[in-house]
Motif scaffolding. Structure first.
Motif, short mmCIF file in Angstrom:
data_model
loop_
_atom_site.label_atom_id
_atom_site.label_comp_id
_atom_site.label_asym_id
_atom_site.label_seq_id
_atom_site.Cartn_x
_atom_site.Cartn_y
_atom_site.Cartn_z
N GLY A 62 0.84 -1.21 0.00
CA GLY A 62 0.00 0.00 0.00
C GLY A 62 0.87 1.26 0.00
N ILE A 63 1.92 1.26 0.81
CA ILE A 63 2.80 2.44 0.89
C ILE A 63 3.56 2.61 -0.43
N ILE A 64 4.10 1.52 -0.95
CA ILE A 64 4.91 1.62 -2.18
C ILE A 64 4.02 2.03 -3.36
N SER A 65 2.81 1.52 -3.41
CA SER A 65 1.98 1.85 -4.58
C SER A 65 1.56 3.33 -4.57
N ALA A 66 1.65 3.99 -3.39
CA ALA A 66 1.31 5.42 -3.34
C ALA A 66 2.44 6.31 -3.86
N GLY A 67 3.60 5.74 -4.12
CA GLY A 67 4.68 6.52 -4.76
C GLY A 67 5.72 7.04 -3.80
N ASN B 40 6.62 10.27 -2.90
CA ASN B 40 6.24 11.31 -1.94
C ASN B 40 5.08 10.93 -1.05
N LYS B 41 4.01 10.45 -1.71
CA LYS B 41 2.80 10.17 -0.92
C LYS B 41 2.90 8.84 -0.18
N GLY B 42 3.85 7.99 -0.59
CA GLY B 42 4.01 6.71 0.07
C GLY B 42 5.25 6.70 0.95
N ILE B 43 6.41 6.49 0.32
CA ILE B 43 7.65 6.29 1.08
C ILE B 43 7.94 7.49 2.00
N GLU B 44 7.96 8.70 1.42
CA GLU B 44 8.36 9.86 2.21
C GLU B 44 7.34 10.17 3.31
N ARG B 45 6.08 10.22 2.92
CA ARG B 45 5.05 10.57 3.90
C ARG B 45 5.07 9.62 5.10
N TRP B 46 5.12 8.31 4.82
CA TRP B 46 5.05 7.35 5.92
C TRP B 46 6.34 7.30 6.74
N PHE C 12 9.73 -1.19 -18.04
CA PHE C 12 8.61 -1.67 -18.86
C PHE C 12 7.45 -0.68 -18.91
N ASN C 13 7.67 0.50 -18.33
CA ASN C 13 6.69 1.56 -18.37
C ASN C 13 5.31 1.11 -17.86
N THR C 14 5.31 0.41 -16.75
CA THR C 14 4.04 -0.09 -16.19
C THR C 14 3.55 0.88 -15.10
N GLU C 15 2.30 0.70 -14.70
CA GLU C 15 1.74 1.52 -13.62
C GLU C 15 2.34 1.08 -12.29
N ARG C 16 2.78 2.02 -11.45
CA ARG C 16 3.38 1.69 -10.17
C ARG C 16 2.43 0.87 -9.28
N HIS C 17 1.16 1.31 -9.25
CA HIS C 17 0.18 0.69 -8.39
C HIS C 17 0.04 -0.81 -8.71
N VAL C 18 -0.16 -1.10 -10.00
CA VAL C 18 -0.35 -2.50 -10.42
C VAL C 18 0.94 -3.28 -10.18
N THR C 19 2.06 -2.67 -10.55
CA THR C 19 3.36 -3.35 -10.41
C THR C 19 3.60 -3.73 -8.95
N ALA C 20 3.32 -2.76 -8.05
CA ALA C 20 3.58 -3.03 -6.62
C ALA C 20 2.75 -4.23 -6.14
N TRP C 21 1.48 -4.28 -6.56
CA TRP C 21 0.62 -5.39 -6.09
C TRP C 21 1.04 -6.72 -6.72
N VAL C 22 1.45 -6.68 -8.00
CA VAL C 22 1.85 -7.95 -8.64
C VAL C 22 3.14 -8.48 -8.01
N ILE C 23 4.15 -7.60 -7.89
CA ILE C 23 5.43 -8.06 -7.32
C ILE C 23 5.24 -8.46 -5.85
#
Ligand code: PFF
Length: 450
Positions: A157-162, A164-170, A346-357
């Motif tokens: 959840g944190i990684i998929s937020a990016g 600033n809004k994920g890693i840095e904020r948390w 691979f120019n994928t969406e961060r959100h989807v990538t984070a959940w798949v990996i």
């Protein structure tokens, strides 16, 4: 948007994120007992020297390379390479790095899940659900799977937020909370009977064994694990730092925070162990050494908390909450390594990538749980003992030998032109070229001997 990278918005944000990666289970369950069993304050001195003289230069290698490339580790190693072969070896090193980061996360998440379970168990205890609390603190497949999944879902959840809004904020929220809880626990434990004996054991310097090569290499291995070196986490965090920042200073602050929390954890763990001894809990192994690592955290400390009644439940909750935070801020840095690679390459969406990996890592963790005796220790040894030093060696070779010297020096000057007059400028390039690779090989050779 896929492809837009993000950048830490402030120095504080970066320092919290990178020290969040560095401060993890290693600091709290490894360092204090290692220090107490190996010369107390004398070990501390050796550890501090090694951290600043050797681990800090290796940390800088990753941060500087990351900031230079502003990309994932595979692309960064390619970018500084000249010939085709060297580029491909660089890319392979980056790929090995994110594979090891993912493998490390698969065992780390299992242990972190136990921390969360023990934290919830304290709440269950407070609300009078003793049976639930017993289930939560007993080793069982379903409990392990459930809490592993909960912990990984938080990480994803944190990684998929990016950035600033994920890693840095948390990291900005969780790291100060961790520090406050640690200080409160230290102050409380120091007031209990028996604590002073633990403090003495922790701090009494004994110089007789500290110069043994075995101990020095062990301390260095711990320093490398503690600073999250070798798998590209610090490289990727460095890649989100602006070109205007003074990187040697930021790296120094991160190192200082990491060591300070490890040392502070000693002021909690050792006194707590001797309070436990005072209250009748066994704190030594059959061979007479202090109990450490998982047995310390999941057996000795809970037994101690049980002996101090209601305050013990609150202390237990605070302690396991603290451990969960320490694990979470480290876990996000591990997951960021493969996620950054896949989204960028691979120019994928961060959100989807984070959940798949994250999902793949969860499956792997379940495989480990189903074959616990065979796989758990093996994966820990493979990742932390062999892969991290070897990959750290490769990063130093690429920064010290492959990257063109003028381009490297230009990168160090960015955001800090006065660096040329200081010690860092004179010493660091040699350190990373000669001293760090030799020392890392030393650690590795020693690991091979067992
Ligand atoms: N530095 C973390 C600890 O001390 O627990 C462990 C760690 C985090 C290792 C991130 C590797 C990594 F990529």
């Amino acid at each position: 948007m896929a492809g837009s990278r993000g950048e830490f918005s402030s120095r504080f944000g970066f320092v919290m994120a990178a020290s969040g990666s560095a401060v993890g289970l290693g600091n709290i369950w490894g360092f204090p007992t290692q220090a107490a069993s190996n010369g107390g304050a004398a070990f501390l001195l050796v550890y501090l020297l090694l951290t600043f003289l050797l681990a800090y230069p290796a940390l800088m290698a990753e941060l500087i390379l990351g900031r230079h490339a502003h990309s994932n580790s595979v692309a960064a190693l390619r970018k500084v390479s000249g010939s085709h072969l060297v580029r491909e070896i660089g890319a392979l090193t980056g790929i090995a790095g994110f594979t090891v980061a993912s493998l490390a996360l698969s065992f780390y998440a299992i242990v972190a899940g136990w921390m969360v379970a023990f934290c919830v168990a304290a709440l269950a205890e407070l609300s009078g659900s003793t049976a639930l609390s017993h289930w939560l603190t007993s080793f069982g497949l379903w409990r392990n799977v459930l809490f592993l999944v909960i912990f990984l879902a938080l990480t994803i959840g944190i990684i998929s937020a990016g950035v600033n809004k994920g890693i840095e904020r948390w990291s900005r929220r969780l790291m100060p909370a961790l520090l406050v809880m640690l200080v409160v626990l230290v102050v409380y434990v120091l007031t209990l009977d028996g604590a002073m004996t633990g403090l003495k054991i922790y701090l009494m310097p004994d110089f007789s064994g500290v110069l043994s090569p075995h101990l020095i290499l062990n301390a260095l291995g711990s320093a490398f694990f503690s600073l999250s070196l070798g798998v590209g986490t610090m490289l990727i965090y460095g890649s989100y730092v602006s070109d205007d920042e003074n990187l040697p200073l930021l790296g120094g602050v991160v190192t200082l925070v990491d060591v300070s929390i490890a040392v502070l954890a000693g002021f909690l763990v050792l006194p707590a162990m001797y309070v436990a001894l005072h209250n009748g809990v066994e704190i030594f192994t059959a061979s007479g050494a202090l109990i450490s690592e998982d047995t310390l955290i999941f057996t000795v400390l809970p037994e101690l908390f049980a002996t101090i009644g209601l305050p013990g439940v609150v202390v237990s909750f605070t302690f396991f909450f603290l451990m969960s935070i320490a694990a979470l801020t480290s876990a996000i840095s591990m997951l960021e390594v493969p996620v950054a690679y896949v989204t960028e390459e691979f120019n994928t969406e961060r959100h989807v990538t984070a959940w798949v990996i994250g999902g793949i890592i969860a499956c792997f963790s379940c495989i480990i749980l189903l074959n616990f005796d065979e796989l758990f220790g093996f994966i820990i040894t493979l990742t932390t003992r062999y892969s991290q030093p070897l990959l750290g060696f490769m990063f130093c070779i690429y920064v010290g030998w492959v990257w063109r010297r003028d381009s490297l020096l230009q990168e160090i000057r960015k955001g800090y032109p006065e660096v040329e007059t200081g010690l860092f400028w004179k010493i660091w390039p040699w350190y990373v070229k000669v001293v760090c690779p030799l020392i890392i090989l030393g650690i590795f050779a020693q690991s091979l001997q067992g």
